[in-house]
Write an enzyme that holds these catalytic residues in place. Structure first.
Site, PDB file in Angstrom:
ATOM      1  N   HIS A 231     -10.190  72.077  69.764  1.00  0.00           N
ATOM      2  CA  HIS A 231      -9.187  72.950  70.388  1.00  0.00           C
ATOM      3  C   HIS A 231      -9.619  73.342  71.800  1.00  0.00           C
ATOM      4  O   HIS A 231     -10.688  73.916  71.991  1.00  0.00           O
ATOM      5  CB  HIS A 231      -9.011  74.218  69.524  1.00  0.00           C
ATOM      6  CG  HIS A 231      -7.948  75.141  70.037  1.00  0.00           C
ATOM      7  ND1 HIS A 231      -8.213  76.455  70.354  1.00  0.00           N
ATOM      8  CD2 HIS A 231      -6.630  74.945  70.306  1.00  0.00           C
ATOM      9  CE1 HIS A 231      -7.090  77.035  70.773  1.00  0.00           C
ATOM     10  NE2 HIS A 231      -6.117  76.139  70.756  1.00  0.00           N
TER      11      HIS A 231
ATOM     12  N   HIS B  24       0.909  76.250  75.270  1.00  0.00           N
ATOM     13  CA  HIS B  24       1.234  75.447  74.086  1.00  0.00           C
ATOM     14  C   HIS B  24       2.655  74.892  74.103  1.00  0.00           C
ATOM     15  O   HIS B  24       2.959  73.962  73.354  1.00  0.00           O
ATOM     16  CB  HIS B  24       1.035  76.280  72.814  1.00  0.00           C
ATOM     17  CG  HIS B  24      -0.398  76.661  72.580  1.00  0.00           C
ATOM     18  ND1 HIS B  24      -0.949  77.820  73.058  1.00  0.00           N
ATOM     19  CD2 HIS B  24      -1.400  76.013  71.931  1.00  0.00           C
ATOM     20  CE1 HIS B  24      -2.220  77.893  72.699  1.00  0.00           C
ATOM     21  NE2 HIS B  24      -2.526  76.806  72.030  1.00  0.00           N
TER      22      HIS B  24
ATOM     23  N   CYS C 155      -9.084 104.129  73.461  1.00  0.00           N
ATOM     24  CA  CYS C 155      -9.177 105.169  72.447  1.00  0.00           C
ATOM     25  C   CYS C 155     -10.550 105.832  72.549  1.00  0.00           C
ATOM     26  O   CYS C 155     -11.556 105.154  72.798  1.00  0.00           O
ATOM     27  CB  CYS C 155      -9.004 104.542  71.070  1.00  0.00           C
ATOM     28  SG  CYS C 155      -9.136 105.753  69.747  1.00  0.00           S
TER      29      CYS C 155
ATOM     30  N   TYR D 177     -10.864 114.909  69.197  1.00  0.00           N
ATOM     31  CA  TYR D 177     -11.035 114.364  70.543  1.00  0.00           C
ATOM     32  C   TYR D 177     -11.845 115.286  71.449  1.00  0.00           C
ATOM     33  O   TYR D 177     -11.434 115.634  72.557  1.00  0.00           O
ATOM     34  CB  TYR D 177      -9.671 114.025  71.165  1.00  0.00           C
ATOM     35  CG  TYR D 177      -8.944 112.932  70.405  1.00  0.00           C
ATOM     36  CD1 TYR D 177      -9.532 111.685  70.229  1.00  0.00           C
ATOM     37  CD2 TYR D 177      -7.689 113.136  69.850  1.00  0.00           C
ATOM     38  CE1 TYR D 177      -8.879 110.686  69.528  1.00  0.00           C
ATOM     39  CE2 TYR D 177      -7.032 112.140  69.135  1.00  0.00           C
ATOM     40  CZ  TYR D 177      -7.638 110.913  68.986  1.00  0.00           C
ATOM     41  OH  TYR D 177      -6.994 109.925  68.286  1.00  0.00           O
TER      42      TYR D 177
ATOM     43  N   ARG E 233      -2.942 102.507  68.287  1.00  0.00           N
ATOM     44  CA  ARG E 233      -3.545 103.685  67.674  1.00  0.00           C
ATOM     45  C   ARG E 233      -2.390 104.639  67.371  1.00  0.00           C
ATOM     46  O   ARG E 233      -1.885 105.338  68.258  1.00  0.00           O
ATOM     47  CB  ARG E 233      -4.554 104.310  68.645  1.00  0.00           C
ATOM     48  CG  ARG E 233      -5.634 105.220  68.049  1.00  0.00           C
ATOM     49  CD  ARG E 233      -5.112 106.405  67.370  1.00  0.00           C
ATOM     50  NE  ARG E 233      -6.140 107.226  66.742  1.00  0.00           N
ATOM     51  CZ  ARG E 233      -6.052 107.644  65.475  1.00  0.00           C
ATOM     52  NH1 ARG E 233      -5.042 107.277  64.695  1.00  0.00           N
ATOM     53  NH2 ARG E 233      -6.985 108.455  64.988  1.00  0.00           N
TER      54      ARG E 233
END
Lengths: 545, 545
Positions: free
Chosen positions: A118, A143, A264, A400, A217
């Site tokens: 490939h 492709h 994140c 957080y 997320r």
């Protein structure tokens, strides 16, 4: 190319031993397909095949691999009968031992032998093993050429069972039942809510992350918003006016388009878990992606609602349209000073890479806060208000935030730490992968680097010896605006593998234009939520003998 | 207090052995002062003294040390004859072995025995050993009380030779001959040009560093500027006007006053030198200080010259009035975007802690660029211009840049790295000092922490075991404005010393509000100029048995 060369030479060396996996694959692929189970007990070897392989080595080295692979398979197409396979059968063929199958439309292909040939590398094709090629071909337009389809046709082994096309029944009592269909390449960390990251090989394949594999997320089920009736509510300033903006209204503000990397806070949390247990999803290096976002500037919208920058500290609070069973919406806030600063370029984005936002990324409108942790880029934005205090949302006040390694769940005081806004400098290696075997001679190392607050990455140092000596990686040439370097830099290093080395401890570390650096090790930045994991990234690989 | 207790108890224990330094000091101090040389060979011990000492232990423990010390010395004052000492003689008495002498006005004092009783700590008094007290008393107004002078009088041993008051001849061919007189507490790294730092004990004694001990980083001789004829030249914008501003003109702009920490890029370079040789002055932890600066805002002055913020990147170039023999002035630049941003609060400062700038700190006008490396705060400012490119000064383009540890003087390409502007997060321990012996029981650790770009320090972690476990230090309560945290935070930690511990490896590391952290070790951030040395600060101490 070197990898391919080695693999093929290895096969030739091992041909008469009949033990290696490549030999098995090869022989299996040349057998009839009547019974496509591994045929370990009765492998045979033919001298003819060996000479064909010899051609292949040369051909591949000349860049003619695909053409020769075509020659190699003329026989098979002729032998093919129209066998019918179920989706389930296809999905069980994902390894050299079982054979590697993929589908395109209703056709089934056995590409076991093609994997190493490939052009994009074996690992990329393996991402589609056991399932449809379409989602991947959609990402990589190369492709969509007739010779690619022609090549693939040679590997056809049958058709998909037509009954498999019936959509599965929707479980309506499931709040996540209406979540969108996701790209199969995504590595799922949690299905409900959906949290997933692209695999490292795809992550740094493109400077701009294709929408379908952009890390996702979600904190709650994905709302299904009707764009025609959608309204964004902006609570007006005292003396100003509240706004209820349709999508058309938002389009009437001047449109800005900027390239921004989102990360994140939990990216690379899995490395922290190795030090000591933390609470959170096991993100690897992929909770970061880059897109071109377009929309109205938040400062323009807030100005229309009568806001201006004031001396006293204030916060812009965002509420999403996603909510939990009690009706509590996802929420977060950023300082008004950032929101009102045209140079901070905070957007109310309605486009991602030239398309309307995908549902997983906040359709129809999300906040994009360049240089700031992903958690503040509120998706499915419903309401914006300006408050003297930060958002009272759980995610602003009780999540957080970073703490000392000495703080545990018994001693943590969430009020003692500021909410994460700008993120520190970060980098990671995406190739090679941990545990992989690399060629002797030369190794190519790839990865990404980014820093918060618009700070540009100015250098990435790479070590092959665990951090004793360093080489400077080559950074991509993408434009970096001063103070507005919102997007990552991809980097790579081609380095000679020191002779006789059996293993390499590859390490990377980045420096931003405030000359901030990453810490050496994880343990001293460990924290109970596993956020802010930005120690040097380390990958241990073996060197092929 | 604990330290004092231990020292005195030790003395009592060792009294009959006559070998320890404290015993020697004690006995020497009780001898006559006719011959004030060490008397090692003929030490005697008196039971009476021992009982006096017993009182002293108790008295000191009750906080009455000074009173009892007074009792202890009534005898001596009576015995004193007016001996005459030269400055040179005084300056040779700087240790317990030689006796510790100081002067105040024309009087000479032997404070050997008082050192351990000094309420501010022995190390502070030792800074004045062998010289005048005035420069230190000027820093700490607490000394200007009659009982302090009365106490000191008891230690008088004579007078200074009047001939020593004649000023030394000025060597006029020396370009540094006109440099100002400096405070004796400063630790000098280079006399010409003058580069010096305050000792750690004084550095964190006050949030605001007193002007006389503010670290000094000069590149050239100090110019002697006449404030009456001084003019600051501002090259006008196209279509604007050039300005030639007297000090009075500058005072006519609105006056702003802000507290700003300045740090040399080379602070803590001595730790980098321990990894591998670098080129630069051997700064320890003291190339950082904090003052209240007052002056006109650069943005106001530039606006008057016709400048406004433009889309294209530009730079404000500063030239000092200090110059080398070829006439080349010190120069540096900052981005116009920072200069024009009122929130960045860049000043043309004419006051430092309420006083006109001292000559060493740029009299009459210097630039103060909050959050940015000291090298851009150009002193003795003569000329300001706006250019499309950074300053062509050596110090902007061929110095004050960071490189990979792999780069040496043969391979360095100064154009490949950006000039240092904002500095990364930094912290250091100022007490105890490396190699010191601390009490068992409890140890007090003090230090400073700061970050560039207005990022506030939000946490300092301290370890007693080299970084295996951490405790959170207590930060001072000084105001930290969001995005404008220009000044350091002083911190301290009182921590129990683990029982049986003979040594401690004390480490500190700070975190700023972008959650940037300091790297663990020095070697991976080593660079050929020894700048940006911000690894964890480490101090190794012994624990008293």
């Amino acid at each position: 190319m070197l990898l391919l060369h080695r693999a093929v030479v290895l096969r030739l060396q091992q041909a008469s031993r009949l033990k290696s996996i490549p030999s098995r694959i090869y022989i299996q692929a040349c057998s009839t397909n009547d019974s496509f189970r591994p045929q370990y007990p009765s492998l045979t070897f033919s001298g003819d095949n060996s000479s064909t392989r010899g051609w292949k080595v040369m051909g591949t080295l000349l860049g003619l691999g695909a053409v020769l692979a075509y020659q190699d398979h003329r026989c098979r197409a002729a032998q093919e009968s129209t066998r019918i396979y179920t989706k389930e059968e296809v999905s069980s063929h994902t390894s050299p031992e079982t054979g590697i199958w993929v589908t395109l439309g209703s056709e089934v292909f056995d590409v076991t032998e093609f994997v190493d040939l490939h052009p994009g590398g074996p690992s990329k094709l393996m991402l589609a093993a056991g399932g449809p090629l379409e989602p991947f071909w959609a990402l990589y337009a190369v492709h969509n050429q007739s010779h690619v389809r022609e090549l693939l046709a040679q590997y056809k082994i049958g058709e998909l069972n037509p009954e498999d096309k019936v959509a599965p029944t929707v479980e309506t009592s499931d709040p996540y039942a209406d979540d969108p269909v996701r790209h199969p390449a995504l590595k799922v960390n949690s299905q409900r809510p959906f949290n997933a990251e692209p695999p490292p090989e795809l992550l740094t394949e493109n400077y701009i992350t294709p929408n379908p594999i952009f890390f996702t997320r979600n904190h709650l089920p994905v709302p299904n918003v009707d764009p025609d009736t959608y309204r964004l509510h902006i609570v007006g300033a005292p003396g100003g006016q509240s706004l209820s903006l349709s999508l058309d209204d938002l389009h009437n503000f001047p449109k800005y388009e900027i390239t921004v990397t989102l990360q994140c806070a939990g990216n690379r949390r899995s490395e922290m878990t190795q030090v000591k247990e933390v609470k959170g999803l096991e993100w690897r290096t992929g909770a970061i992606s880059t897109a071109r976002w377009a929309g109205a500037r938040l400062c323009d919208v807030l100005a229309q609602a009568g806001y201006q920058l004031c001396e006293t500290e204030a916060h812009v609070c965002f509420e999403g349209l996603d909510s939990d069973p009690t009706g509590t919406a996802y929420g977060a806030s950023i300082p008004l000073a950032r929101a009102m600063d045209p140079e901070a370029e905070v957007l109310l984005a309605y486009e991602m890479n030239g398309q309307p936002l995908p549902r997983d990324h906040g359709f129809p409108v999300r906040v994009v806060v360049p240089g700031v942790v992903g958690a503040r880029h509120v998706k499915w934005l419903g309401r914006v208000s300006v408050q003297p205090e930060e958002s009272y949302s759980h995610w602003q006040r009780r999540d957080y935030k970073g703490f000392s390694p000495s703080v545990d769940w018994d001693t943590v005081d969430f009020d003692s730490a500021p909410s994460i806004q700008e993120l520190p400098v970060q980098s990671a290696i995406t190739e090679p992968r941990d545990g992989e075997t690399v060629e002797s001679g030369e190794v190519t190392i790839k990865g990404y680097a980014w820093s918060g607050g618009g700070r540009a990455v100015i250098r990435v140092d790479v070590s092959l010896d665990g951090g004793l000596t360093w080489q400077v990686a080559k950074l991509d040439e993408e434009e970096q605006r001063p103070r507005k370097a919102w997007a990552w830099r991809l980097w790579q290093l081609q380095a000679p593998v020191p002779a006789g080395q059996k293993e390499l401890n590859i390490v990377c570390k980045a420096v931003d234009d405030g000359y901030n650096v990453q810490p050496d090790t994880v343990a001293p930045i460990w924290n109970l939520r596993g956020v802010l994991s930005n120690a040097w990234h380390r990958v241990h690989v073996f060197v092929a003998p």
